[in-house]
Design an enzyme around this catalytic site. Structure first.
Site, PDB file in Angstrom:
ATOM      1  N   HIS A 782       0.865  -1.249   0.051  1.00  8.59           N
ATOM      2  CA  HIS A 782      -0.034  -0.019   0.040  1.00  8.59           C
ATOM      3  C   HIS A 782       1.041   1.409   0.109  1.00  8.59           C
ATOM      4  CE1 HIS A 782      -3.161  -2.823   1.936  1.00  8.59           C
ATOM      5  NE2 HIS A 782      -3.304  -2.645   0.510  1.00  8.59           N
ATOM      6  N   GLU A 785       1.180   3.842   2.783  1.00 12.72           N
ATOM      7  CA  GLU A 785       1.882   3.489   4.160  1.00 12.72           C
ATOM      8  C   GLU A 785       3.333   3.389   4.077  1.00 12.72           C
ATOM      9  OE1 GLU A 785      -2.049   0.504   4.542  1.00 12.72           O
ATOM     10  OE2 GLU A 785      -0.084  -0.450   4.590  1.00 12.72           O
ATOM     11  N   HIS A 879       2.769  -3.244   6.955  1.00 15.67           N
ATOM     12  CA  HIS A 879       1.894  -2.281   6.601  1.00 15.67           C
ATOM     13  C   HIS A 879       2.019  -1.356   7.692  1.00 15.67           C
ATOM     14  CE1 HIS A 879      -0.771  -4.425   3.560  1.00 15.67           C
ATOM     15  NE2 HIS A 879       0.077  -5.245   3.899  1.00 15.67           N
ATOM     16  N   GLU A 964       1.510  -4.211  11.210  1.00 13.35           N
ATOM     17  CA  GLU A 964       0.939  -2.848  11.306  1.00 13.35           C
ATOM     18  C   GLU A 964       1.537  -1.913  12.135  1.00 13.35           C
ATOM     19  OE1 GLU A 964      -1.421  -2.107   9.154  1.00 13.35           O
ATOM     20  OE2 GLU A 964      -2.508  -4.197   8.614  1.00 13.35           O
TER      21      GLU A 964
HETATM   22 ZN   LIG Z   1      -1.970  -1.790   4.259  1.00 13.27          ZN
END
Ligand SMILES: [Zn+2]
EC number: 3.4.17.24
Length: 1089
Positions: A782, A785, A879, A964
């Site tokens: 992504h 990010e 992420h 994350e």
């Molecule tokens: Zn992500």
């Protein structure tokens, strides 16, 4: 029995008896309701009221009891309607208009009856509103108890839409507005807040219907509410009033479409095949998040078959064969180890090949200065090593402590960074400023490209060429020597030439060229000022009320470049975004120091506006500039909970502070009045959100870059990999940088292999290398990010470093790293998608080489490893998370999913290795930012095509994770405690620190440590490894001894603790308390204390 008695006694027994029963009933309400008490009481009311001369001595207590009962009986309204108690009460009320005591009892009863919408509607039909209106108008301070009761009933009645329509048709809205004005202006001592609140609730309910909003606007409702409330804005005791006013104002603010010509991205790119997702009509991310919250349990995968069965490999052997070339370490014979004499190798060492000590990526002022000195001796510094970095980390710490810090010492006590003290800073810096800086600033080399262009084509293409940039950099470096570990401007410029962007970017952003150096301070989360959102919304409403005061001057637009003025205007800021990862589509000056900003949707998309990154210049120092990003998409944001955007000041950088830092205040994020045009977007009525923040720039006429988060571009990665490759100790580190595949945009997607070089090319040594288990780490699928890239940077630098732990890791594993799965998205300033407008982390089930090449080949490589019996120990996908704090894992567990879903299937037949929890448990102990409490191991249907689920199910990797990292910061652990910077306490407040690049990189390094500890705990851990690790950790023990005041441990290996403190380079750790499995650290953190 009581109920029977009530009916019987009514006519026969004396009043006293009845009253005593009523008192008894008060105490037994619930029991009574279940026995038909409500009906009996209502019947009693009807019977009593219908007598020729009603006995109010009975009726009043009866009504009071009815109110009590009605509040507890959910079906009370319906019962009252059926028994005709509504009519009776209305008639009683009418009869008693001038008898306050009786009237107020009727009003209380009516309020309870009306709590059911259909009953309310019936009351409306029977004329209740006319009656109430008669009671409350005109404004009067007489009988305020009655007025209060009547406005409360009216507010309840207007919850019914038919009543609201009736009120609109009869013109009550104007009357209510007038009453509101009267009460607001006359109730100066705020004695009648309840009446004022109920009147506002009436307006709130009426404006729920379209015609209500129209009449409200026509009656100048916005102006009236704005004017009557403005003076109370800062007054917390008026909360009850202000919050309703705000709701009405926001609801009635006429909806309009965004000031953009198209909803789709300004950039489009011709891609192979038809695009399967992302185009109009797809559900947006914000909605997905809401759905996720609502349906969390429904979304869980409960199909035992799907959870436990491993799909058959659909890849043909020949297809998999291509990945042999990506695992050269398995076939390479390392002949060069023979051909290379020891002399040659040592000469390489002399050149400084060792400089990748982990600790140079957590730079200190000392190390910077050393670098600068060496730069003076060699023209470009790239090939220059710095042997000082071979000092053990703790020695470094001592050096740092004994050396005075010249830059930040001067800050006022309690100041955290240069941007928080812009006034003083301005004076300070002007004294320090090199004489040439000002002159060079008249023509900022990275700023002159945009303004003079008259049409779109030249706008995008007429920019300074990269080779010119190189010359300018040389000049700048002469005047402003600087050095940033693992960064070199010339390498960056050279790499930038190979980067292919959709718009054909030719301009390089200064921060990317010059580099970012983590500042020597940490930044706490921003404490939110009370009432800030209201204040901002009021400022927005003011635009509607005084459109004449809105400037509406377009000062930047990708779509309409001809609007840009070529004159060197001084009355507005200049913007641009025409560089890698840049994202700003339009800027409109709305007030002298306020700008509306619009960001671009992802390429070939109509959505995903969240990431922004732009350049701004022409500012005045010490002025508060307000920026509103008005087309954000997510329903909520950490910007409401302490997160700040980031800024890089070119002047600051040239003065030796090349830092991206968190800036901005008065930050909030809220739904605005812009709706996407359904025709244009295909997603009807999609809402937009405003991120608003204010910035005070540190210098006059500076060039600053503002971004959603710390930018990390594709070119930065390529330059970084180049740097790493050149600087690793080739005698010890096997570092292979290959191309996984080409992206749709024509950019090579890098694949990095890191392991230890074999000691020799003897078959034993080669055998040892080839048997090392694999670890696979990927990141940045992504593009928005960017935090994931900073974590990855920490991982890469640690893995190639001369740290003995890294050495042991390399000897134990082969690391396959794909640091950027979506280069095109990153380059073109996307937030979420690839050039096909697809979320690549939803494409893992069936990617194709043509459409999702990076996913296809990553999956292919994993399949290949699986196929040759080398399934990775851990697969981790880095992420960034926009809604939560801390760093945490998502993983996959069958049993946890079934339990959470309350699944009745027999889970005893499922055998599951609970080893998936070990790594997060370890990281919770050793990584300051990591929080196991935020981890989740549930398998959701909507995540079935994400990397972690597919790698878990199809490749069979038990430890398959998404890691994350919060965009915001930490609200637990060591980063929530106080920090001493010099002698000043930085209090992160109740909220904790924001994550900076230092903390993110640290997370990346600590992740590697976690892998080592995981291996120590595993059954396959060899005695050789165990011995080595122990020796290594024991060596650390001596160095760290004096830092550990007290040491206690339970089941956890004592070494965890040593390493933990080793990783807190600046930190002294006291192990405070052992509780069950958890160690709680009480960290007092000192920087050069
Ligand atoms: Zn992500």
């Amino acid at each position: 029995m009581l109920v029977d008695q009530l009916n019987d006694y009514q006519s026969h027994i004396q009043r006293e008896y009845l009253l005593s029963y009523l008192r008894l009933l008060f105490k037994m309400i619930h029991y009574m309701i279940s026995k038909g008490g409500s009906e009996a009481l209502l019947q009693t009311l009807v019977d009593s009221a219908r007598t020729a001369s009603p006995d109010y001595n009975i009726l009043l207590p009866l009504l009071r009891l009815l109110v009590k009962v009605g509040q507890r009986d959910k079906k009370f309204g319906k019962k009252a309607l059926e028994l005709e108690a509504l009519d009776v009460t209305l008639i009683l009320a009418r009869k008693n208009l001038s008898h306050n005591q009786n009237l107020i009892h009727c009003l209380w009863a009516l309020q309870v009856f009306a709590s059911r919408v259909t009953t309310a509607a019936m009351l409306g039909i029977n004329g209740a509103m006319e009656l109430l209106f008669k009671v409350i108008t005109p404004y009067s301070r007489k009988c305020t108890r009655i007025i209060r009761a009547a406005t409360e009933v009216l507010a309840v009645l207007l919850k019914s839409k038919s009543n609201s329509r009736r009120a609109v048709n009869r013109g009550y809205l104007n009357g209510l507005l007038r009453l509101h004005q009267d009460w607001q202006s006359h109730d100066t001592s705020n004695d009648f807040i309840q009446i004022r609140r109920s009147l506002l609730l009436c307006l709130k309910h009426i404006t729920n219907i379209q015609s209500g909003r129209e009449v409200f606007l026509g009656a100048q409702g916005m102006e009236i509410l704005f004017t009557t409330t403005q003076k109370y804005l800062g007054n917390q005791s008026m909360d009850a009033i202000i919050s309703i006013v705000i709701q009405i104002l926001r609801k009635c603010y006429p909806k309009c479409s965004l000031p953009l010509s198209t909803a789709s991205s300004y950039y489009s790119f011709s891609v192979p095949g038809s695009m399967s997702s992302g185009p109009p009509g797809t559900i947006n991310e914000g909605k997905l998040y809401l759905l996720h919250l609502l349906l969390k349990d429904d979304d869980l995968e409960t199909d035992l078959k799907k959870l436990t069965s491993k799909p058959v490999l659909s890849w043909r052997e020949e297809e998999l064969k291509q990945y042999e070339a990506m695992c050269l370490e398995l076939s390479h014979n390392f002949q060069e180890l023979n051909s290379k004499s020891g002399d040659e190798l040592s000469s390489e060492e002399d050149l400084g090949i060792h400089q990748c000590n982990y600790f140079c990526n957590i730079p200190t002022q000392t190390s910077s200065k050393k670098h600068c000195q060496e730069r003076d001796q060699s023209s470009q510094g790239l090939e220059t090593g710095d042997t000082h970095f071979q000092d053990p980390p703790l020695k470094q710490m001592k050096i740092m402590k004994s050396t005075g810090d010249t830059t930040y010492e001067e800050g006022a006590p309690g100041k955290i960074g240069p941007y928080l003290s812009s006034n003083d800073q301005e004076e300070d810096s002007s004294q320090r400023e090199a004489p040439n800086t000002q002159a060079s600033f008249k023509e900022p080399p990275w700023g002159a490209e945009v303004c003079s262009c008259q049409n779109k084509n030249t706008f995008l293409s007429s920019s300074i060429r990269i080779d010119e940039t190189s010359e300018t950099v040389s000049k700048f470096l002469e005047r402003h020597p600087m050095d940033i570990p693992f960064h070199n401007p010339y390498t960056y410029i050279a790499k930038a030439e190979g980067t292919k962007s959709v718009p054909g970017f030719k301009v390089l952003a200064f921060p990317d060229v010059w580099g970012h150096h983590s500042p020597p301070f940490s930044q706490p989360m921003l404490e939110r000022k009370c009432g800030i959102q209201r204040a901002k919304i009021f400022e927005d409403v003011q635009r509607f009320i005084h459109p004449d005061k809105v400037m509406g001057r377009v000062v930047f637009s990708l779509d309409e470049p001809w609007l840009l003025q070529s004159t060197d205007a001084t009355e507005y800021l200049k913007f641009s975004s025409g560089f890698e990862s840049g994202n700003l589509r339009k800027a409109i000056q709305v007030r002298e120091f306020e700008y509306d900003l619009l960001i671009n949707a992802d390429v070939n998309c109509v959505q995903h506006q969240q990431w922004f990154y732009f350049k701004v210049s022409g500012m005045k120092a010490a002025m508060a500039y307000r920026f509103n990003v008005i087309n954000c998409e997510k329903v909520n944001s950490q910007f409401n909970y302490g997160m700040q955007p980031t800024m890089y000041s070119v002047k600051e950088a040239l003065q030796g502070r090349p830092h991206w830092v968190r800036v901005g205040y008065d930050i909030c994020y809220y739904k605005n009045h812009y709706r996407q045009n359904p025709a244009a977007a295909g997603a009807p009525g999609k809402c937009h959100y405003t991120l608003t923040f204010s910035v005070t720039f540190p210098h006059n006429e500076d060039v600053c870059y503002l971004a959603y988060h710390y930018p990390y571009t594709y070119t930065a990665l390529m330059a970084h990999l180049d740097f790493l490759e050149k600087s690793v100790n080739r005698k010890k580190v096997y570092f292979q940088h290959q191309v996984l595949c080409q992206t749709l945009g024509g950019n090579p997607c890098p694949l990095v292999t890191i392991t230890a070089m074999p000691e020799s090319n003897s078959s034993d040594h080669l055998q040892q290398l080839r048997q090392r288990p694999y670890q696979v780490i990927v990141a940045r699928v992504h593009p928005g990010e960017s935090n994931a890239s900073w974590v990855m940077k920490g991982t890469l630098e640690f893995l190639v470093s001369s740290d003995p732990i890294a050495g042991l890791l390399r000897e134990s594993f082969i690391f396959k790293i794909i640091p950027m799965l979506n280069p095109d998205g990153v380059i073109n300033g996307n937030h979420r998608c690839s050039l096909r407008g697809e979320d690549l982390n939803r494409q893992w089930l069936s990617p194709t080489a043509q459409h999702q090449p990076t996913i296809y080949h990553t999956k292919g490589l994993l399949h290949y490893l699986n196929n040759i019996g080398r399934t990775p120990v851990v697969f981790c996908d880095f992420h960034g998370h926009s809604q939560k704090k801390n760093v945490f894992f998502y993983g996959c567990s069958i049993k946890e999913t079934l339990w959470q879903a309350g699944c009745t299937a027999d889970t005893s037949i499922v055998t599951e290795d609970i080893g998936y929890r070990t790594l997060p448990k370890i990281l919770d102990q050793v990584a300051p930012a990591f929080a196991i409490s935020s981890c989740s191991f549930l398998v959701e249907k909507s995540r079935a095509s994400t990397a972690r689920v597919v790698v878990w199910r199809e490749i069979g990797v038990l430890r398959s994770y998404t890691m994350e990292s919060s965009y915001c910061g930490c609200n637990q652990g060591p980063y929530k405690v106080s920090i001493f910077l010099k002698n000043d306490l930085i209090n992160p407040g109740p909220m904790g620190l924001q994550l900076g690049t230092r903390e993110l990189e640290e997370m990346g390094a600590t992740f590697c440590l976690g892998l080592l500890l995981l291996q120590l705990k595993s059954l396959t851990c060899s005695s050789h490894f165990m011995a080595q690790a122990s020796a290594l950790l024991d060596a650390r023990k001596d160095i760290l001894g004096h830092h550990l005041h007290r040491l206690v441990y339970s089941f956890i290996h004592i070494h965890f603790i040593f390493i933990c403190s080793y990783f807190h380079r600046y930190f002294t750790i006291y192990i405070h308390k052992i509780h069950g499995d958890n160690i709680f650290f009480n960290h007092s953190v000192f920087i050069s204390a």
